[in-house]
Design a protein around this motif. Structure first.
Motif, mmCIF file in Angstrom:
data_model
loop_
_atom_site.group_PDB
_atom_site.id
_atom_site.type_symbol
_atom_site.label_atom_id
_atom_site.label_comp_id
_atom_site.label_asym_id
_atom_site.label_seq_id
_atom_site.Cartn_x
_atom_site.Cartn_y
_atom_site.Cartn_z
ATOM 1 N N GLU A 21 35.415 38.931 54.569
ATOM 2 C CA GLU A 21 35.979 39.505 53.359
ATOM 3 C C GLU A 21 37.471 39.254 53.256
ATOM 4 O OE1 GLU A 21 34.939 43.591 53.056
ATOM 5 O OE2 GLU A 21 32.869 43.257 53.615
ATOM 6 N N ILE A 22 38.052 38.636 54.286
ATOM 7 C CA ILE A 22 39.489 38.381 54.273
ATOM 8 C C ILE A 22 39.740 37.012 53.678
ATOM 9 C CG2 ILE A 22 41.545 38.133 55.703
ATOM 10 C CD1 ILE A 22 40.079 39.881 57.794
ATOM 11 N N LEU A 23 40.598 36.953 52.665
ATOM 12 C CA LEU A 23 40.902 35.699 51.998
ATOM 13 C C LEU A 23 42.386 35.430 52.064
ATOM 14 C CD1 LEU A 23 38.825 36.208 48.727
ATOM 15 C CD2 LEU A 23 38.162 34.883 50.727
ATOM 16 N N ALA A 24 42.734 34.179 52.251
ATOM 17 C CA ALA A 24 44.137 33.795 52.101
ATOM 18 C C ALA A 24 44.303 33.329 50.674
ATOM 19 C CB ALA A 24 44.487 32.691 53.077
ATOM 20 N N HIS A 25 44.987 34.111 49.876
ATOM 21 C CA HIS A 25 45.088 33.819 48.445
ATOM 22 C C HIS A 25 46.465 33.258 48.129
ATOM 23 C CE1 HIS A 25 44.266 34.273 44.173
ATOM 24 N NE2 HIS A 25 45.524 34.683 44.071
ATOM 25 N N PRO A 78 54.671 28.107 43.804
ATOM 26 C CA PRO A 78 54.947 27.654 45.145
ATOM 27 C C PRO A 78 55.588 28.744 45.989
ATOM 28 C CG PRO A 78 55.777 26.093 43.517
ATOM 29 C CD PRO A 78 55.377 27.318 42.787
ATOM 30 N N GLY A 79 55.101 28.858 47.221
ATOM 31 C CA GLY A 79 55.727 29.736 48.174
ATOM 32 C C GLY A 79 55.296 31.188 48.095
ATOM 33 N N ILE A 80 54.396 31.539 47.161
ATOM 34 C CA ILE A 80 53.940 32.924 47.053
ATOM 35 C C ILE A 80 52.525 32.994 47.580
ATOM 36 C CG2 ILE A 80 53.402 34.810 45.471
ATOM 37 C CD1 ILE A 80 55.580 33.790 43.654
ATOM 38 N N CYS A 81 52.314 33.776 48.609
ATOM 39 C CA CYS A 81 51.035 33.767 49.297
ATOM 40 C C CYS A 81 50.785 35.129 49.927
ATOM 41 C CB CYS A 81 51.069 32.662 50.344
ATOM 42 S SG CYS A 81 49.642 32.585 51.392
ATOM 43 N N TYR A 82 49.515 35.567 49.924
ATOM 44 C CA TYR A 82 49.250 36.833 50.572
ATOM 45 C C TYR A 82 47.812 36.878 51.046
ATOM 46 C CZ TYR A 82 47.288 37.988 45.992
ATOM 47 O OH TYR A 82 46.557 37.993 44.837
ATOM 48 N N LEU A 83 47.540 37.776 52.016
ATOM 49 C CA LEU A 83 46.189 37.990 52.500
ATOM 50 C C LEU A 83 45.511 39.045 51.652
ATOM 51 C CD1 LEU A 83 46.805 38.025 56.326
ATOM 52 C CD2 LEU A 83 45.751 36.211 54.981
ATOM 53 N N LYS A 84 44.231 38.851 51.444
ATOM 54 C CA LYS A 84 43.522 39.758 50.568
ATOM 55 C C LYS A 84 42.163 40.036 51.172
ATOM 56 C CE LYS A 84 41.321 39.081 46.124
ATOM 57 N NZ LYS A 84 41.353 38.307 44.920
ATOM 58 N N GLY A 85 41.734 41.280 51.187
ATOM 59 C CA GLY A 85 40.411 41.600 51.703
ATOM 60 C C GLY A 85 39.967 42.946 51.212
ATOM 61 N N ASP A 86 38.668 43.073 50.952
ATOM 62 C CA ASP A 86 38.174 44.311 50.382
ATOM 63 C C ASP A 86 38.474 45.502 51.285
ATOM 64 O OD1 ASP A 86 37.273 42.885 48.301
ATOM 65 O OD2 ASP A 86 35.203 42.756 48.998
ATOM 66 N N PRO A 138 42.911 37.215 34.142
ATOM 67 C CA PRO A 138 41.565 36.642 34.298
ATOM 68 C C PRO A 138 40.741 36.676 33.020
ATOM 69 C CG PRO A 138 41.577 38.892 35.103
ATOM 70 C CD PRO A 138 42.994 38.587 34.669
ATOM 71 N N PHE A 139 39.833 35.728 32.900
ATOM 72 C CA PHE A 139 38.712 35.833 31.975
ATOM 73 C C PHE A 139 37.528 36.325 32.804
ATOM 74 C CE2 PHE A 139 41.354 33.545 29.179
ATOM 75 C CZ PHE A 139 40.801 33.589 27.911
ATOM 76 N N LYS A 140 36.770 37.270 32.283
ATOM 77 C CA LYS A 140 35.719 37.877 33.086
ATOM 78 C C LYS A 140 34.363 37.742 32.417
ATOM 79 C CE LYS A 140 38.579 41.174 35.614
ATOM 80 N NZ LYS A 140 38.701 42.577 36.090
ATOM 81 N N SER A 141 33.324 37.711 33.243
ATOM 82 C CA SER A 141 31.962 37.703 32.712
ATOM 83 C C SER A 141 31.669 39.058 32.083
ATOM 84 C CB SER A 141 30.961 37.400 33.828
ATOM 85 O OG SER A 141 31.081 38.346 34.872
ATOM 86 N N SER A 142 30.670 39.101 31.231
ATOM 87 C CA SER A 142 30.395 40.310 30.446
ATOM 88 C C SER A 142 30.092 41.523 31.322
ATOM 89 C CB SER A 142 29.236 40.054 29.481
ATOM 90 O OG SER A 142 28.100 39.601 30.194
ATOM 91 N N GLU A 162 37.980 32.999 41.644
ATOM 92 C CA GLU A 162 38.932 33.559 42.603
ATOM 93 C C GLU A 162 40.381 33.396 42.143
ATOM 94 O OE1 GLU A 162 38.270 35.351 45.201
ATOM 95 O OE2 GLU A 162 36.111 35.173 44.888
ATOM 96 N N GLN A 163 40.721 32.222 41.616
ATOM 97 C CA GLN A 163 42.108 31.929 41.260
ATOM 98 C C GLN A 163 42.400 32.078 39.772
ATOM 99 O OE1 GLN A 163 43.717 28.317 43.255
ATOM 100 N NE2 GLN A 163 41.660 28.085 44.110
ATOM 101 N N ASN A 164 41.386 32.383 38.973
ATOM 102 C CA ASN A 164 41.451 32.424 37.505
ATOM 103 C C ASN A 164 41.450 31.014 36.917
ATOM 104 O OD1 ASN A 164 41.611 35.228 37.641
ATOM 105 N ND2 ASN A 164 43.850 35.221 37.591
#
Length: 442
Positions: free
Chosen positions: A24-28, A33-41, A326-330, A414-416
């Motif tokens: 569940e951990i993602l490197a997003h 450039p240069g903006i990065c963070y870890l993401k996880g539920d 984001p655009f999202k599904s219904s 994930e990234q839009n």
């Protein structure tokens, strides 16, 4: 590289303990450039319990790395500020809480912003007619080297016609609905826009704003259509790249002239609108050509019409396209998030906003389309006072346009968005060209 380094440090610090739920951990990485963070539920939830679960008490150094992981940087004002500067925004809004309903937002607006004022409505008609007439005089008198300025003014002026028809379609122009239908039809005729077909499809845009498949105004390219054929792929790259500020022409052709795209109950009104548009073409164009010749038709109608479509495309994509929105599904879509948190307010030069009747003050219009254009500024001020930290706001600039035209391309959950350069670098010379020639400053 920064994300890879973060992952390596994170895993190295705990080699002896298996991380349950590590999938569940993602490197997003942000497109910036240069903006990065870890993401996880699980990691985004705060609390001592999670730190103890992931890291043994005897490992002292682990307490230092747990702090930035358990709090999402997207909740950080500093992170949003850096992202805003990178994209060309004044402010990137905080995520709207999921329990907020659209009615909650509407209830905070003053009742007076919903009131129809006939004097103000007809004043907007006077402004548009006068500015359009002035534009035609400018075109007739201007030397060739000043014609682009005359066309820019006249194209912006007739965009005001569209906004008047737009108010009529939303029943916010007059208390008399027959008057609204007549004025809306007449306002759209010089633009060769059939009023009723546009109204039906535009209502769907408001009901399903930023819904991935159902929004009829604007949405990202789908990967399936991008990969469907080399010819279509090349057309999409040019259309969503250098020609994006005229993409509304394609939308106009595809959506508004095919009777089969409408419900049986709508067809009669659609046909009446189409008849009005074709009557204008059959009578108006020959008269212009008879008086001024083909070159006169190009000077007095076609070039201002292209100017109108520049604004039609630009307003729409700026209102509804940003790398962080984001655009999202219904099944994931939330009305309050889409209308308040997923619509962009953009400030343009004042003369443009006057001629276009404040259509760029767009967030309150999506909160309630029944707000007349002349009340949008008062409604926006109220939203700023009550919901200001959730609003996305920008100044119109080269930086903003460059972000949209070079990044906001193919949908990715994930990234839009994924840019064309990432998916087809060898075919994306138009995007590379835009990156080189479009300035990064405001």
């Amino acid at each position: 590289m920064a994300c890879g380094l973060s992952d390596s440090v994170f895993l190295f610090m705990c080699p002896h303990q298996k991380l349950r739920g590590s999938r569940e951990i993602l490197a997003h990485c942000s497109p910036s450039p240069g903006i990065c963070y870890l993401k996880g539920d699980r990691l985004l939830q705060k609390g001592i319990r999670h730190r103890q679960f992931l890291f043994p008490k005897r490992t002292k150094v682990l307490q230092a790395v747990a702090i930035p992981v358990v709090t999402s940087p997207t909740d950080s004002a500093d992170y949003r500020k850096k992202l805003a500067e990178s994209y060309g925004f004044k402010q990137i809004g905080e995520p709207l809480p999921e329990d907020v309903k659209l009615k909650d937002v509407i209830d905070t607006l003053p009742k007076k912003v919903f009131e129809i004022d006939d004097a103000k409505a007809w004043r907007s008609v006077l402004i548009s007619v006068t500015s359009y007439a002035l534009g035609l005089i400018m075109i007739s008198k201007a030397p060739w080297y000043l014609l682009p300025l005359a066309w820019a003014w006249t194209g912006t002026a007739i965009t005001g016609f569209f906004v008047i028809g737009h108010d009529c379609a939303h029943k916010s122009f007059s208390k008399n609905k027959l008057v609204e239908d007549i004025v809306g039809t007449l306002a759209f005729m010089p633009l060769i826009y059939p009023y009723e077909p546009w109204r039906f499809k535009h209502d769907q845009h408001h009901a399903k704003t930023n819904m991935l498949s159902e929004d009829t105004a604007w949405h990202p390219v789908w990967k399936e259509e991008f990969d469907s054929s080399p010819v279509l792929r090349k057309a999409i790259i040019y259309g969503y790249g250098p020609f994006r500020t005229w993409m509304s022409i394609a939308h106009w052709l595809i959506w508004h002239f095919d009777v089969n795209k409408f419900r049986p109950s709508e067809v009669k009104r659609v046909k009446i609108s189409l008849a009005c548009v074709f009557a204008f073409i059959a009578i108006g164009w020959p008269l212009v050509i008879y008086k001024t010749g083909i070159m006169g038709w190009i000077k007095f109608w076609l070039m201002p019409w292209l100017g109108y479509h520049f604004w039609m495309s630009t307003f729409t994509m700026v209102h509804h396209s940003a790398p962080h929105i984001p655009f999202k599904s219904s099944n994931e879509w939330n009305a309050a998030q889409a209308q308040l948190n997923g619509t962009v307010h953009c400030d343009y030069p004042r003369w443009i906003e006057i001629l276009c009747h404040d259509i760029s003050v767009h967030i309150p219009h999506h909160i309630s389309p029944r707000i007349p254009s002349y009340n949008l500024r008062a409604a926006h001020k109220s939203l700023q006072e009550n919901w200001g930290k959730y609003l996305n706001e920008a100044n119109w600039s080269w930086r903003l346009m460059k972000t949209i035209m070079t990044l906001c391309h193919v949908y990715d959950k994930e990234q839009n968005y994924v840019s064309f350069e990432q998916l087809a670098p060898e075919e994306s010379q138009p995007i590379t060209f835009l990156k080189k020639v479009m300035p990064d400053h405001a």
